[in-house]
Design a protein around this motif. Structure first.
Motif: not given
Length: 165
Positions: A42-47
Motif C-alpha cells: 500500500l505504501a508503495a502506491i504513494l511514490p
C-alpha cells in the motif's frame, strides 16, 4: 529469531539506525505488527503516483535502480536483524508493486486497485517459480527476486485484464 516475529525495540533501533534499514523497511511501512507486506505494498502506491507521470522507459530505470539498491539495503538490514528475509523488510514489495502497476500507467484508476490485489495474490500464493526462488535464494537478492517475479506475474495478468476490459 523467526521471520514471523515482531521486532523488539532494540531491533527496531538497529534497523532504523542506517539508511539501508530505512529503505529496506519501506520508510517504516514494514514496521506494523501485522500484514507488513500488505502495508508495504500500500505504501508503495504513494511514490508510484509520482512515477506514473514518467514514461515507461523511465519507470523501468527507476525500478532497476530501486532493485539494485534494494538488494544491498535488504542484505544490510537482514544482517543487522539476523534474519535473511524478516517480514519488516518490505522494499521488495515496493519494487514488485511498481512492476505490477506498469500496465496501470495508461489505464483507468481502478486498474491500480486490481494491480495491488493481483500483486498481493501472487506474493502470498507464491506459485512456481516464486516459491522456489523464495526458498532457495538468500540475502538481499533472495528478499527481492521473488517479489519481482510476483510483480511480473501480476503485471501480465493486469495487462490481460485491461486488454479484455
Amino acid at each position: 529469531m523467526s521471520e514471523r516475529t515482531v521486532l523488539t525495540p532494540a531491533q527496531r533501533r538497529a534497523l532504523l539506525s542506517t539508511p539501508a534499514g530505512w529503505l529496506a523497511c519501506g520508510f517504516g511501512s514494514g514496521l506494523t505488527p501485522v500484514a507488513q507486506g500488505t502495508f508495504g505494498s500500500l505504501a508503495a502506491i504513494l511514490p508510484w503516483l509520482l512515477l506514473r507521470h514518467l514514461s515507461l522507459p523511465l519507470n523501468g530505470v527507476v525500478i532497476v535502480i530501486g532493485f539494485i539498491i534494494g538488494v544491498r539495503a535488504c542484505d544490510v538490514a537482514g544482517r543487522r536483524l539476523g534474519v535473511d528475509d524478516h517480514r519488516s523488510l518490505v522494499w521488495d514489495e515496493f519494487i514488485g508493486q511498481w512492476i505490477a502497476l506498469l500496465p496501470a500507467l495508461v489505464a483507468p484508476w481502478w486498474a491500480v486497485a486490481i494491480g495491488f490485489l493481483l500483486f498481493r495474490l501472487f506474493d502470498v500464493w507464491k506459485p512456481w517459480p516464486i516459491r522456489y526462488l523464495d526458498r532457495h535464494l538468500k540475502g538481499g537478492l533472495g528478499v527481492m527476486v521473488d517479489d519481482v517475479v510476483a510483480g511480473c506475474f501480476a503485471a501480465l495478468m493486469l495487462a490481460a485484464l485491461l486488454t479484455w476490459a
